[in-house]
Design an enzyme around this catalytic site. Sequence first.
Site, PDB file in Angstrom:
ATOM      1  CD  GLU A  69      35.606  31.287  61.514  1.00  0.00           C
ATOM      2  OE1 GLU A  69      34.996  30.712  62.411  1.00  0.00           O
ATOM      3  OE2 GLU A  69      35.168  32.290  60.938  1.00  0.00           O
ATOM      4  CB  SER A  91      30.466  22.866  61.745  1.00  0.00           C
ATOM      5  OG  SER A  91      29.771  23.457  60.666  1.00  0.00           O
ATOM      6  CG  HIS A 101      32.983  35.947  59.686  1.00  0.00           C
ATOM      7  ND1 HIS A 101      32.118  35.387  58.778  1.00  0.00           N
ATOM      8  CD2 HIS A 101      33.002  35.114  60.755  1.00  0.00           C
ATOM      9  CE1 HIS A 101      31.631  34.264  59.288  1.00  0.00           C
ATOM     10  NE2 HIS A 101      32.152  34.081  60.492  1.00  0.00           N
ATOM     11  CG  ASN A 124      30.512  35.549  64.888  1.00  0.00           C
ATOM     12  OD1 ASN A 124      29.854  36.572  65.095  1.00  0.00           O
ATOM     13  ND2 ASN A 124      30.864  35.162  63.677  1.00  0.00           N
ATOM     14  CD1 TRP A 125      26.754  35.122  70.600  1.00  0.00           C
ATOM     15  CD2 TRP A 125      25.364  36.727  71.305  1.00  0.00           C
ATOM     16  NE1 TRP A 125      26.611  34.976  71.963  1.00  0.00           N
ATOM     17  CE2 TRP A 125      25.758  35.946  72.414  1.00  0.00           C
ATOM     18  CE3 TRP A 125      24.492  37.794  71.517  1.00  0.00           C
ATOM     19  CZ2 TRP A 125      25.295  36.195  73.713  1.00  0.00           C
ATOM     20  CZ3 TRP A 125      24.038  38.059  72.814  1.00  0.00           C
ATOM     21  CH2 TRP A 125      24.436  37.256  73.892  1.00  0.00           C
ATOM     22  CE  LYS A 126      27.968  32.893  62.157  1.00  0.00           C
ATOM     23  NZ  LYS A 126      28.129  32.119  60.942  1.00  0.00           N
ATOM     24  N   GLY A 136      30.134  29.823  66.110  1.00  0.00           N
ATOM     25  CA  GLY A 136      29.005  30.596  65.602  1.00  0.00           C
ATOM     26  C   GLY A 136      27.698  30.099  66.200  1.00  0.00           C
ATOM     27  CD  GLU A 176      28.559  34.423  58.202  1.00  0.00           C
ATOM     28  OE1 GLU A 176      28.398  35.302  59.062  1.00  0.00           O
ATOM     29  OE2 GLU A 176      28.392  33.206  58.441  1.00  0.00           O
ATOM     30  N   GLY A 195      28.764  26.980  59.433  1.00  0.00           N
ATOM     31  CA  GLY A 195      27.310  26.832  59.439  1.00  0.00           C
ATOM     32  C   GLY A 195      26.803  25.679  58.583  1.00  0.00           C
TER      33      GLY A 195
HETATM   34  C1  PEP Z   1      31.456  31.489  62.370  1.00  0.00           C
HETATM   35  O1  PEP Z   1      30.496  32.223  62.327  1.00  0.00           O
HETATM   36  O2  PEP Z   1      32.577  31.971  62.259  1.00  0.00           O
HETATM   37  C2  PEP Z   1      31.264  30.056  62.548  1.00  0.00           C
HETATM   38  C3  PEP Z   1      32.316  29.327  62.726  1.00  0.00           C
HETATM   39  O3  PEP Z   1      29.978  29.592  62.518  1.00  0.00           O
HETATM   40  P1  PEP Z   1      29.498  28.101  62.870  1.00  0.00           P
HETATM   41  O4  PEP Z   1      30.132  27.737  64.202  1.00  0.00           O
HETATM   42  O5  PEP Z   1      28.027  28.188  62.930  1.00  0.00           O
HETATM   43  O6  PEP Z   1      30.005  27.204  61.788  1.00  0.00           O
END
Ligand code: PEP
Length: 247
Positions: free
Chosen positions: A170, A207, A103, A9-11, A227, A105, A176
């Site tokens: 998640e 993470s 998600h 997931n490049w966001k 992420g 976010e 993050g």
């Molecule tokens: C995500 O964006 O869903 C995510 C898990 O991010 P990260 O790996 O940075 O925690």
Amino acid sequence: MKKIKIVANWKCNPGTLKEAKVLFNLLTSELKKNFLILKDVETIVCPPFLYLPFFVFQVKNLKHYNLKFGAQNCFWEEKGPFTGEVSPLMLKNLGCQYVILGHSERRQILKETELMIGKKIKTALKAKLKPILCIGESLEEKKKKKTFQVLRRQLKIVFPEISKVIIAYEPVWAIGTAMPCPPGEAQKILFFLKKFSEKSKILYGGSVNSQNCKEYIKVGFDGLLVGSASLIPKEFVQILKNATNEI
Ligand code: PEP
């Protein structure tokens, strides 16, 4: 042998198409080098919408990389007067197979409700996209011991089609933050989620890095949602390799 799914997931990254192409080319050249090791991993790249056509076009010549594409969101209608939206039908016609929905976010920053997410899942399934539904409790909910209650509520929107949906657990407090959910704790959630649908693939996200990734596969997850680490091709490919060793 079981196949695992690892989602990148490049966001909202990177800032330019040039950088996105560099990132994608580094990733595909690593995938090419490690093709035999990675034959049991399906890599699902989810860049921002704008970059998708460039990659999808390119990957048509790179069939055997076990590489698939996904979007990070979509709308709940197929087409029409919905300014600024992208529909599942458009994504499917472009060559995407997956879409991340719900998600945290988007739930928190864009105020997406469960009703909205439910409608998106329905339309995505109709367009023959595979939805990856993100669910997870906040730190506050965890502290109040409401995790199972929250997850049950978040899952409710996909009944009775739950078996067609990939679920990504998640925990919001792990995204993050460099504070991943301990694998033993995540496994308890996995068992809880499996009770709702034996057939659904269940991923862990929050993470994940090349050091901790294998633990989640070892405890039974069907893959990972990554992420920040997915923006570093060497680290991301190391995650793919380390996770494969645990299948
Ligand atoms: C995500 O964006 O869903 C995510 C898990 O991010 P990260 O790996 O940075 O925690």
